[in-house]
Design an enzyme around this catalytic site. Sequence first.
Site: not given
Length: 508
Positions: A69, A71-72, A96, A128, A189, A244, A327
Amino acid sequence: MKRLLLIMLASMSIMATSCSKDDSEPSTNEETPTEMPTEEPKTPEDSKTATSYNEQYRPQIHFTPSRNWMNDPNGMVYDNGVYHLYYQYNPRGNDWGNMSWGHTESKDLIHWEEKPVALTRDALGDVFSGSAVIDKNNTAGFGAGALIALYTSADGIQQQSLAYSLDGGETFERFSANPVIKNNDDNLRDPKVFWHETSQKWIMALAKGWARGVEFYSSKDLKTWSHLSTFVTDLSGRPSLQWECPDLVEFDYNGGKKWVLIVSVNPGGPVLGSGTMYFVGNFDGTNFTADDLDYPLWLDYGMDNYAGVTYSNTDDRKILIGWMNNWQYAGAVPCNPWRSAMTLPRELSLSEHDGKPLLKNSVVGEIENIAGEWTNVDDKFDAGSAYQLRLTIDLDQNSTVMLSNQKGEKYVVDINSNTRTLTARRTSATGKSDFNGMFSVPSMSAPLNVEGAKVTIDFYVDQSSVELFSNDGSMSMTNLVFPETIYNSLSVSGANYDAKVRKLERIW
Ligand code: FRU
Protein backbone atom coordinates in the site's frame (compact mmCIF):
# COMPACT_ATOMS: atom_id res chain seq x y z
CA MET A 1 -28.36 7.40 3.01
CA LYS A 2 -26.59 4.34 4.38
CA ARG A 3 -23.83 4.81 1.83
CA LEU A 4 -23.47 8.48 2.72
CA LEU A 5 -23.08 7.51 6.33
CA LEU A 6 -20.50 4.92 5.37
CA ILE A 7 -18.50 7.53 3.46
CA MET A 8 -18.62 9.89 6.38
CA LEU A 9 -17.56 7.20 8.79
CA ALA A 10 -14.84 5.98 6.48
CA SER A 11 -13.43 9.47 6.04
CA MET A 12 -13.62 10.08 9.75
CA SER A 13 -11.67 6.94 10.31
CA ILE A 14 -8.68 8.54 8.58
CA MET A 15 -8.32 10.46 11.78
CA ALA A 16 -9.29 7.58 13.96
CA THR A 17 -6.57 5.46 12.41
CA SER A 18 -3.98 7.67 13.97
CA CYS A 19 -5.24 6.64 17.39
CA SER A 20 -3.86 3.18 17.32
CA LYS A 21 -2.01 1.13 14.86
CA ASP A 22 -4.58 -1.59 15.33
CA ASP A 23 -7.50 0.52 14.17
CA SER A 24 -8.98 -0.24 10.79
CA GLU A 25 -7.93 1.50 7.57
CA PRO A 26 -9.34 4.77 6.26
CA SER A 27 -11.32 3.74 3.25
CA THR A 28 -14.70 2.66 2.06
CA ASN A 29 -13.27 -0.71 1.25
CA GLU A 30 -16.30 -2.92 1.17
CA GLU A 31 -14.88 -5.65 -1.04
CA THR A 32 -11.16 -5.95 -0.48
CA PRO A 33 -9.37 -8.05 -3.09
CA THR A 34 -7.52 -11.09 -1.81
CA GLU A 35 -4.44 -10.14 0.14
CA MET A 36 -0.90 -11.05 -0.82
CA PRO A 37 1.46 -12.38 1.82
CA THR A 38 2.35 -9.45 4.02
CA GLU A 39 5.95 -10.10 4.96
CA GLU A 40 8.28 -7.15 4.57
CA PRO A 41 10.83 -7.33 1.74
CA LYS A 42 14.33 -7.15 3.25
CA THR A 43 15.99 -5.19 0.47
CA PRO A 44 14.79 -3.31 -2.61
CA GLU A 45 16.15 -6.20 -4.68
CA ASP A 46 13.90 -8.66 -2.82
CA SER A 47 10.89 -6.52 -3.50
CA LYS A 48 11.82 -6.07 -7.16
CA THR A 49 11.99 -9.80 -7.73
CA ALA A 50 8.50 -10.02 -6.29
CA THR A 51 7.14 -8.44 -9.46
CA SER A 52 7.77 -7.99 -13.14
CA TYR A 53 5.76 -4.75 -13.09
CA ASN A 54 3.63 -6.50 -15.70
CA GLU A 55 0.56 -7.41 -13.68
CA GLN A 56 -2.85 -6.42 -14.92
CA TYR A 57 -3.49 -2.69 -14.31
CA ARG A 58 0.18 -2.08 -13.34
CA PRO A 59 1.04 1.48 -14.42
CA GLN A 60 3.88 1.55 -16.94
CA ILE A 61 4.81 5.26 -16.81
CA HIS A 62 3.79 6.14 -13.25
CA PHE A 63 5.58 5.38 -10.02
CA THR A 64 4.15 2.51 -8.02
CA PRO A 65 5.88 0.64 -5.19
CA SER A 66 6.74 -2.88 -6.31
CA ARG A 67 4.36 -4.17 -3.67
CA ASN A 68 2.12 -3.01 -0.82
CA TRP A 69 0.00 0.00 0.00
CA MET A 70 1.01 3.60 -0.79
CA ASN A 71 -0.74 6.94 -0.25
CA ASP A 72 0.52 10.56 -0.09
CA PRO A 73 3.82 11.72 -1.59
CA ASN A 74 6.13 12.89 1.22
CA GLY A 75 9.53 14.56 1.62
CA MET A 76 9.85 15.60 -2.02
CA VAL A 77 13.26 17.20 -2.32
CA TYR A 78 15.87 17.55 -5.06
CA ASP A 79 19.45 16.97 -3.93
CA ASN A 80 22.63 16.46 -5.91
CA GLY A 81 20.93 15.49 -9.14
CA VAL A 82 18.45 13.19 -7.42
CA TYR A 83 14.70 13.70 -6.97
CA HIS A 84 13.73 11.97 -3.74
CA LEU A 85 10.17 10.84 -3.38
CA TYR A 86 9.18 9.40 -0.02
CA TYR A 87 5.61 8.25 0.42
CA GLN A 88 3.07 7.00 2.93
CA TYR A 89 3.68 3.28 2.88
CA ASN A 90 2.64 0.09 4.60
CA PRO A 91 5.71 -2.17 4.48
CA ARG A 92 3.58 -5.10 5.70
CA GLY A 93 0.53 -5.18 3.50
CA ASN A 94 -1.66 -3.90 0.73
CA ASP A 95 -4.03 -1.89 2.94
CA TRP A 96 -3.53 1.34 4.89
CA GLY A 97 -1.64 0.71 8.13
CA ASN A 98 1.83 0.66 9.78
CA MET A 99 2.39 4.08 8.28
CA SER A 100 6.00 4.55 7.29
CA TRP A 101 7.92 6.52 4.69
CA GLY A 102 8.71 4.41 1.64
CA HIS A 103 11.40 5.83 -0.63
CA THR A 104 12.14 6.03 -4.33
CA GLU A 105 14.61 8.08 -6.34
CA SER A 106 14.77 9.46 -9.84
CA LYS A 107 17.23 11.45 -11.91
CA ASP A 108 14.58 12.65 -14.35
CA LEU A 109 11.22 12.49 -12.49
CA ILE A 110 10.16 9.72 -14.89
CA HIS A 111 12.30 6.63 -14.15
CA TRP A 112 12.20 5.60 -10.48
CA GLU A 113 14.32 3.28 -8.40
CA GLU A 114 12.73 1.95 -5.24
CA LYS A 115 14.89 2.16 -2.11
CA PRO A 116 14.62 0.60 1.34
CA VAL A 117 11.92 2.01 3.62
CA ALA A 118 13.27 5.25 5.12
CA LEU A 119 11.28 5.82 8.32
CA THR A 120 9.10 3.50 10.38
CA ARG A 121 7.04 3.93 13.54
CA ASP A 122 8.86 4.89 16.73
CA ALA A 123 7.81 5.62 20.33
CA LEU A 124 5.92 8.74 19.17
CA GLY A 125 3.76 6.83 16.73
CA ASP A 126 3.27 6.20 13.05
CA VAL A 127 5.07 8.33 10.47
CA PHE A 128 2.43 10.40 8.71
CA SER A 129 2.94 12.86 5.86
CA GLY A 130 5.54 15.61 5.80
CA SER A 131 8.25 17.30 3.77
CA ALA A 132 12.02 17.56 3.46
CA VAL A 133 14.50 20.38 2.87
CA ILE A 134 18.24 20.68 2.26
CA ASP A 135 19.83 22.65 5.11
CA LYS A 136 22.53 24.36 3.01
CA ASN A 137 23.60 26.79 5.74
CA ASN A 138 23.55 24.28 8.57
CA THR A 139 20.84 26.18 10.44
CA ALA A 140 19.92 23.05 12.41
CA GLY A 141 23.50 22.08 13.25
CA PHE A 142 23.39 18.56 11.79
CA GLY A 143 25.83 19.59 9.05
CA ALA A 144 25.72 21.78 5.94
CA GLY A 145 23.67 20.07 3.25
CA ALA A 146 21.87 17.69 5.65
CA LEU A 147 18.56 16.44 4.25
CA ILE A 148 16.03 17.23 6.96
CA ALA A 149 12.57 15.71 7.11
CA LEU A 150 9.67 17.13 9.13
CA TYR A 151 6.76 14.74 9.53
CA THR A 152 3.76 14.06 11.73
CA SER A 153 4.13 11.54 14.53
CA ALA A 154 0.67 10.09 14.89
CA ASP A 155 -0.45 8.08 17.87
CA GLY A 156 -3.89 9.30 18.84
CA ILE A 157 -2.42 12.79 18.98
CA GLN A 158 -0.56 14.39 16.08
CA GLN A 159 2.78 16.05 16.81
CA GLN A 160 5.55 17.19 14.50
CA SER A 161 8.91 15.46 14.46
CA LEU A 162 12.29 15.85 12.77
CA ALA A 163 14.64 13.29 11.25
CA TYR A 164 17.85 14.04 9.37
CA SER A 165 19.92 12.23 6.80
CA LEU A 166 23.66 12.72 6.35
CA ASP A 167 23.96 10.20 3.52
CA GLY A 168 21.89 11.91 0.86
CA GLY A 169 18.48 10.72 1.98
CA GLU A 170 19.16 6.97 2.20
CA THR A 171 19.04 6.61 6.00
CA PHE A 172 17.73 8.86 8.77
CA GLU A 173 18.49 9.63 12.41
CA ARG A 174 15.68 10.84 14.64
CA PHE A 175 16.24 14.17 16.41
CA SER A 176 16.74 13.40 20.11
CA ALA A 177 14.30 16.07 21.33
CA ASN A 178 11.26 15.10 19.21
CA PRO A 179 8.53 16.22 18.93
CA VAL A 180 9.61 19.66 17.69
CA ILE A 181 5.98 20.83 17.88
CA LYS A 182 4.05 19.27 20.74
CA ASN A 183 0.32 18.95 20.49
CA ASN A 184 -2.41 17.10 22.30
CA ASP A 185 -5.12 16.60 19.77
CA ASP A 186 -5.44 14.80 16.48
CA ASN A 187 -5.96 17.69 14.06
CA LEU A 188 -2.53 19.07 13.18
CA ARG A 189 -0.51 17.37 10.53
CA ASP A 190 1.40 17.15 7.25
CA PRO A 191 4.15 19.78 7.82
CA LYS A 192 5.35 21.47 4.62
CA VAL A 193 8.48 23.53 5.20
CA PHE A 194 10.24 26.09 3.00
CA TRP A 195 12.91 28.79 3.40
CA HIS A 196 11.41 32.28 3.30
CA GLU A 197 14.08 34.55 1.87
CA THR A 198 12.52 37.87 2.94
CA SER A 199 12.21 37.03 6.63
CA GLN A 200 15.26 34.69 6.64
CA LYS A 201 13.23 32.01 8.38
CA TRP A 202 11.90 28.55 7.77
CA ILE A 203 8.12 28.57 7.45
CA MET A 204 5.92 25.54 8.12
CA ALA A 205 2.32 25.07 6.99
CA LEU A 206 0.27 22.53 8.97
CA ALA A 207 -3.22 21.27 8.17
CA LYS A 208 -5.93 21.39 10.81
CA GLY A 209 -7.80 18.28 9.61
CA TRP A 210 -11.42 18.34 10.75
CA ALA A 211 -10.87 21.81 12.25
CA ARG A 212 -10.44 23.07 8.62
CA GLY A 213 -7.67 25.59 8.30
CA VAL A 214 -3.91 25.95 8.08
CA GLU A 215 -1.53 26.91 10.89
CA PHE A 216 1.74 28.69 10.06
CA TYR A 217 4.87 28.39 12.17
CA SER A 218 8.38 29.77 11.76
CA SER A 219 11.85 28.72 12.87
CA LYS A 220 15.47 29.76 12.56
CA ASP A 221 16.85 26.24 13.04
CA LEU A 222 14.07 23.75 12.10
CA LYS A 223 14.05 22.55 15.71
CA THR A 224 12.36 25.40 17.64
CA TRP A 225 9.11 26.59 16.12
CA SER A 226 6.91 29.59 16.97
CA HIS A 227 3.30 29.93 15.95
CA LEU A 228 2.74 32.71 13.39
CA SER A 229 -0.87 32.72 12.28
CA THR A 230 -3.94 30.70 11.36
CA PHE A 231 -5.66 30.71 7.96
CA VAL A 232 -9.34 29.86 8.01
CA THR A 233 -12.00 30.74 5.51
CA ASP A 234 -15.66 30.22 4.89
CA LEU A 235 -16.27 28.27 1.71
CA SER A 236 -19.93 29.23 1.65
CA GLY A 237 -21.19 26.03 3.11
CA ARG A 238 -19.26 23.77 0.75
CA PRO A 239 -18.57 20.60 2.67
CA SER A 240 -14.80 20.49 2.40
CA LEU A 241 -14.69 18.50 5.57
CA GLN A 242 -11.09 17.68 6.29
CA TRP A 243 -8.10 19.83 5.38
CA GLU A 244 -4.86 17.96 4.75
CA CYS A 245 -1.44 18.32 3.11
CA PRO A 246 -1.02 22.12 2.72
CA ASP A 247 1.68 23.80 0.65
CA LEU A 248 2.47 27.52 0.30
CA VAL A 249 4.26 28.40 -2.93
CA GLU A 250 5.35 31.74 -4.44
CA PHE A 251 4.79 32.30 -8.17
CA ASP A 252 5.63 34.96 -10.74
CA TYR A 253 2.38 36.57 -11.79
CA ASN A 254 1.82 39.42 -14.24
CA GLY A 255 5.26 40.90 -13.66
CA GLY A 256 4.90 40.62 -9.89
CA LYS A 257 4.58 37.81 -7.34
CA LYS A 258 1.67 35.93 -5.80
CA TRP A 259 1.47 33.23 -3.16
CA VAL A 260 -0.67 30.14 -3.66
CA LEU A 261 -1.88 28.02 -0.75
CA ILE A 262 -2.62 24.46 -1.87
CA VAL A 263 -4.87 22.38 0.40
CA SER A 264 -6.20 18.87 -0.06
CA VAL A 265 -9.75 18.27 1.14
CA ASN A 266 -11.49 15.02 1.89
CA PRO A 267 -14.36 14.65 1.44
CA GLY A 268 -15.63 17.70 -0.46
CA GLY A 269 -13.52 17.49 -3.64
CA PRO A 270 -14.67 18.75 -7.04
CA VAL A 271 -16.53 15.54 -7.85
CA LEU A 272 -16.80 13.32 -4.80
CA GLY A 273 -14.44 12.53 -1.99
CA SER A 274 -10.85 13.69 -2.24
CA GLY A 275 -9.65 16.75 -4.15
CA THR A 276 -7.09 19.54 -4.09
CA MET A 277 -8.08 23.19 -3.89
CA TYR A 278 -5.99 26.36 -3.88
CA PHE A 279 -6.15 29.94 -2.69
CA VAL A 280 -4.29 32.83 -4.33
CA GLY A 281 -3.05 35.75 -2.26
CA ASN A 282 -0.14 37.19 -0.35
CA PHE A 283 2.17 36.05 2.40
CA ASP A 284 4.01 38.68 4.41
CA GLY A 285 6.17 36.33 6.47
CA THR A 286 3.44 35.99 9.11
CA ASN A 287 -0.04 35.87 7.55
CA PHE A 288 -1.40 34.40 4.35
CA THR A 289 -4.27 36.55 3.02
CA ALA A 290 -6.42 35.18 0.21
CA ASP A 291 -7.55 37.42 -2.63
CA ASP A 292 -11.28 37.66 -3.14
CA LEU A 293 -11.85 34.93 -5.75
CA ASP A 294 -14.54 32.41 -6.44
CA TYR A 295 -13.41 29.62 -4.08
CA PRO A 296 -13.05 26.71 -4.07
CA LEU A 297 -10.64 26.73 -7.02
CA TRP A 298 -9.49 23.26 -8.03
CA LEU A 299 -6.06 22.12 -9.08
CA ASP A 300 -7.56 19.12 -10.86
CA TYR A 301 -11.17 18.29 -11.78
CA GLY A 302 -10.94 14.50 -11.71
CA MET A 303 -11.43 12.01 -8.90
CA ASP A 304 -7.84 10.89 -8.50
CA ASN A 305 -5.30 13.58 -7.70
CA TYR A 306 -4.88 14.04 -3.95
CA ALA A 307 -2.37 15.14 -1.33
CA GLY A 308 -0.10 16.72 -3.96
CA VAL A 309 2.60 19.14 -2.86
CA THR A 310 5.67 20.63 -4.55
CA TYR A 311 9.34 19.69 -4.59
CA SER A 312 11.78 21.55 -2.41
CA ASN A 313 15.13 22.88 -3.73
CA THR A 314 14.18 23.11 -7.41
CA ASP A 315 14.83 26.90 -7.72
CA ASP A 316 12.13 28.43 -9.88
CA ARG A 317 10.56 25.16 -10.95
CA LYS A 318 7.42 24.21 -9.03
CA ILE A 319 6.93 20.49 -9.49
CA LEU A 320 3.94 18.73 -7.97
CA ILE A 321 3.21 15.03 -7.66
CA GLY A 322 -0.15 13.83 -6.32
CA TRP A 323 -1.44 10.51 -5.05
CA MET A 324 -3.53 9.11 -7.92
CA ASN A 325 -6.41 7.78 -5.85
CA ASN A 326 -9.40 8.84 -3.78
CA TRP A 327 -10.17 7.93 -0.17
CA GLN A 328 -13.72 7.01 -1.26
CA TYR A 329 -12.47 3.74 -2.73
CA ALA A 330 -8.68 3.68 -2.34
CA GLY A 331 -8.72 0.54 -0.22
CA ALA A 332 -10.70 -1.35 -2.85
CA VAL A 333 -8.95 -0.58 -6.15
CA PRO A 334 -8.21 -3.94 -7.80
CA CYS A 335 -4.40 -3.78 -7.74
CA ASN A 336 -2.24 -6.50 -6.33
CA PRO A 337 0.45 -6.86 -4.97
CA TRP A 338 0.69 -3.04 -4.84
CA ARG A 339 -2.00 -0.47 -4.29
CA SER A 340 -1.88 3.09 -5.68
CA ALA A 341 0.23 5.07 -8.09
CA MET A 342 1.47 8.65 -8.12
CA THR A 343 0.30 11.09 -10.81
CA LEU A 344 2.75 12.09 -13.50
CA PRO A 345 4.90 14.94 -12.13
CA ARG A 346 3.36 18.29 -13.04
CA GLU A 347 4.96 21.68 -13.51
CA LEU A 348 2.89 24.44 -11.88
CA SER A 349 2.60 28.04 -13.07
CA LEU A 350 0.26 30.91 -12.31
CA SER A 351 -1.23 32.66 -15.29
CA GLU A 352 -4.16 34.95 -15.96
CA HIS A 353 -7.45 33.71 -17.38
CA ASP A 354 -10.55 35.90 -17.64
CA GLY A 355 -8.75 38.57 -15.64
CA LYS A 356 -8.15 36.19 -12.73
CA PRO A 357 -5.24 34.03 -11.59
CA LEU A 358 -5.33 30.41 -12.76
CA LEU A 359 -3.02 27.71 -11.42
CA LYS A 360 -1.92 25.68 -14.43
CA ASN A 361 -0.39 22.24 -14.20
CA SER A 362 1.15 20.38 -17.10
CA VAL A 363 3.28 17.26 -17.34
CA VAL A 364 6.99 18.00 -16.81
CA GLY A 365 9.15 18.38 -19.93
CA GLU A 366 11.16 15.31 -18.89
CA ILE A 367 8.33 13.19 -20.35
CA GLU A 368 10.24 13.66 -23.63
CA ASN A 369 12.75 11.10 -22.24
CA ILE A 370 10.26 8.33 -22.92
CA ALA A 371 8.29 9.81 -25.81
CA GLY A 372 8.36 8.30 -29.30
CA GLU A 373 7.54 9.93 -32.64
CA TRP A 374 4.16 11.54 -33.23
CA THR A 375 1.93 9.80 -35.75
CA ASN A 376 -1.42 10.98 -37.02
CA VAL A 377 -4.38 8.91 -35.94
CA ASP A 378 -7.98 8.71 -36.98
CA ASP A 379 -9.14 5.38 -35.59
CA LYS A 380 -7.15 2.40 -34.26
CA PHE A 381 -3.56 2.95 -33.21
CA ASP A 382 -0.67 1.05 -31.71
CA ALA A 383 -0.98 2.07 -28.06
CA GLY A 384 2.12 0.30 -26.74
CA SER A 385 2.09 0.12 -22.95
CA ALA A 386 1.22 3.83 -22.52
CA TYR A 387 0.81 6.83 -24.79
CA GLN A 388 0.06 10.51 -25.19
CA LEU A 389 -2.78 11.50 -27.49
CA ARG A 390 -3.06 15.12 -28.60
CA LEU A 391 -6.36 16.34 -29.99
CA THR A 392 -6.98 19.80 -31.34
CA ILE A 393 -10.71 20.37 -31.69
CA ASP A 394 -12.70 23.25 -33.10
CA LEU A 395 -15.03 24.87 -30.61
CA ASP A 396 -17.71 25.87 -33.12
CA GLN A 397 -19.93 22.92 -32.16
CA ASN A 398 -20.19 20.23 -29.49
CA SER A 399 -18.03 17.11 -29.78
CA THR A 400 -17.75 13.68 -28.24
CA VAL A 401 -14.37 12.00 -27.88
CA MET A 402 -14.28 8.28 -27.20
CA LEU A 403 -11.27 6.18 -26.30
CA SER A 404 -12.02 2.47 -26.47
CA ASN A 405 -10.53 -1.01 -26.75
CA GLN A 406 -11.45 -4.21 -28.63
CA LYS A 407 -13.57 -5.36 -25.66
CA GLY A 408 -15.78 -2.32 -26.20
CA GLU A 409 -14.70 -0.69 -22.96
CA LYS A 410 -14.65 3.08 -23.34
CA TYR A 411 -13.79 6.38 -21.73
CA VAL A 412 -16.02 9.13 -23.10
CA VAL A 413 -15.47 12.88 -22.95
CA ASP A 414 -18.07 15.39 -24.16
CA ILE A 415 -17.03 18.91 -25.07
CA ASN A 416 -19.62 21.64 -24.89
CA SER A 417 -18.64 24.51 -27.16
CA ASN A 418 -21.14 26.99 -25.67
CA THR A 419 -20.26 26.59 -22.05
CA ARG A 420 -16.65 25.73 -22.92
CA THR A 421 -16.76 22.83 -20.51
CA LEU A 422 -15.76 19.21 -20.74
CA THR A 423 -17.56 16.28 -19.15
CA ALA A 424 -15.85 12.93 -18.65
CA ARG A 425 -17.86 9.77 -18.13
CA ARG A 426 -16.40 7.00 -15.99
CA THR A 427 -19.02 4.27 -15.82
CA SER A 428 -19.25 0.49 -15.74
CA ALA A 429 -18.58 0.69 -19.51
CA THR A 430 -15.14 2.20 -18.81
CA GLY A 431 -13.69 -1.00 -17.35
CA LYS A 432 -13.84 -2.74 -13.99
CA SER A 433 -15.84 -0.60 -11.60
CA ASP A 434 -17.79 -2.97 -9.37
CA PHE A 435 -15.14 -3.08 -6.63
CA ASN A 436 -16.74 -0.04 -4.97
CA GLY A 437 -20.10 1.68 -5.42
CA MET A 438 -18.53 5.15 -5.55
CA PHE A 439 -16.21 4.43 -8.48
CA SER A 440 -18.68 4.96 -11.34
CA VAL A 441 -19.24 8.66 -11.94
CA PRO A 442 -21.22 9.24 -15.14
CA SER A 443 -20.56 12.97 -15.24
CA MET A 444 -17.45 14.88 -14.15
CA SER A 445 -17.41 18.39 -15.54
CA ALA A 446 -14.69 20.98 -15.78
CA PRO A 447 -14.16 24.37 -17.42
CA LEU A 448 -11.79 24.16 -20.40
CA ASN A 449 -10.24 27.49 -19.32
CA VAL A 450 -9.37 28.40 -22.90
CA GLU A 451 -9.95 31.38 -25.15
CA GLY A 452 -10.03 31.20 -28.94
CA ALA A 453 -11.65 28.99 -31.54
CA LYS A 454 -9.94 25.68 -30.70
CA VAL A 455 -8.86 23.65 -27.70
CA THR A 456 -5.90 21.27 -27.53
CA ILE A 457 -6.40 18.34 -25.20
CA ASP A 458 -3.55 16.06 -24.17
CA PHE A 459 -4.48 12.62 -22.85
CA TYR A 460 -1.77 10.65 -21.03
CA VAL A 461 -3.10 7.12 -21.01
CA ASP A 462 -1.56 4.31 -18.96
CA GLN A 463 -2.82 0.81 -18.05
CA SER A 464 -5.11 2.16 -15.32
CA SER A 465 -5.32 5.93 -15.63
CA VAL A 466 -6.21 8.80 -17.95
CA GLU A 467 -4.73 12.23 -17.19
CA LEU A 468 -6.23 14.90 -19.38
CA PHE A 469 -5.01 18.50 -19.86
CA SER A 470 -6.57 21.37 -21.83
CA ASN A 471 -4.23 23.90 -23.51
CA ASP A 472 -0.98 23.07 -21.77
CA GLY A 473 -2.45 22.50 -18.32
CA SER A 474 -5.09 25.24 -18.13
CA MET A 475 -7.33 22.50 -16.77
CA SER A 476 -6.41 18.98 -15.70
CA MET A 477 -8.57 15.97 -14.96
CA THR A 478 -7.02 12.84 -13.50
CA ASN A 479 -8.97 9.61 -13.32
CA LEU A 480 -8.26 5.97 -12.62
CA VAL A 481 -9.80 3.51 -15.10
CA PHE A 482 -9.54 -0.28 -15.16
CA PRO A 483 -10.09 -1.53 -18.73
CA GLU A 484 -9.04 -5.13 -19.44
CA THR A 485 -6.57 -3.81 -21.99
CA ILE A 486 -5.40 -0.30 -22.72
CA TYR A 487 -7.68 1.84 -24.94
CA ASN A 488 -6.30 1.78 -28.47
CA SER A 489 -8.99 3.30 -30.61
CA LEU A 490 -10.19 6.88 -30.99
CA SER A 491 -13.44 8.21 -32.32
CA VAL A 492 -14.46 11.84 -32.39
CA SER A 493 -17.85 13.09 -33.49
CA GLY A 494 -19.01 16.65 -33.87
CA ALA A 495 -16.48 19.33 -34.69
CA ASN A 496 -13.42 19.17 -36.95
CA TYR A 497 -10.27 17.97 -35.24
CA ASP A 498 -6.66 16.84 -35.64
CA ALA A 499 -5.31 13.92 -33.65
CA LYS A 500 -1.84 12.54 -33.18
CA VAL A 501 -0.42 9.99 -30.83
CA ARG A 502 3.01 9.00 -29.55
CA LYS A 503 4.04 6.03 -27.45
CA LEU A 504 5.48 6.53 -23.99
CA GLU A 505 8.06 3.85 -23.22
CA ARG A 506 7.58 1.81 -20.06
CA ILE A 507 9.77 3.04 -17.21
CA TRP A 508 10.50 -0.30 -15.52
C1 FRU B 1 -3.86 12.40 3.52
C2 FRU B 1 -3.54 11.84 4.90
C3 FRU B 1 -2.67 12.80 5.67
C4 FRU B 1 -2.00 11.91 6.67
C5 FRU B 1 -1.79 10.65 5.85
C6 FRU B 1 -1.89 9.38 6.65
O1 FRU B 1 -4.18 11.45 2.59
O2 FRU B 1 -4.75 11.55 5.60
O3 FRU B 1 -3.36 13.88 6.26
O4 FRU B 1 -0.78 12.44 7.13
O5 FRU B 1 -2.78 10.64 4.84
O6 FRU B 1 -1.52 8.29 5.87
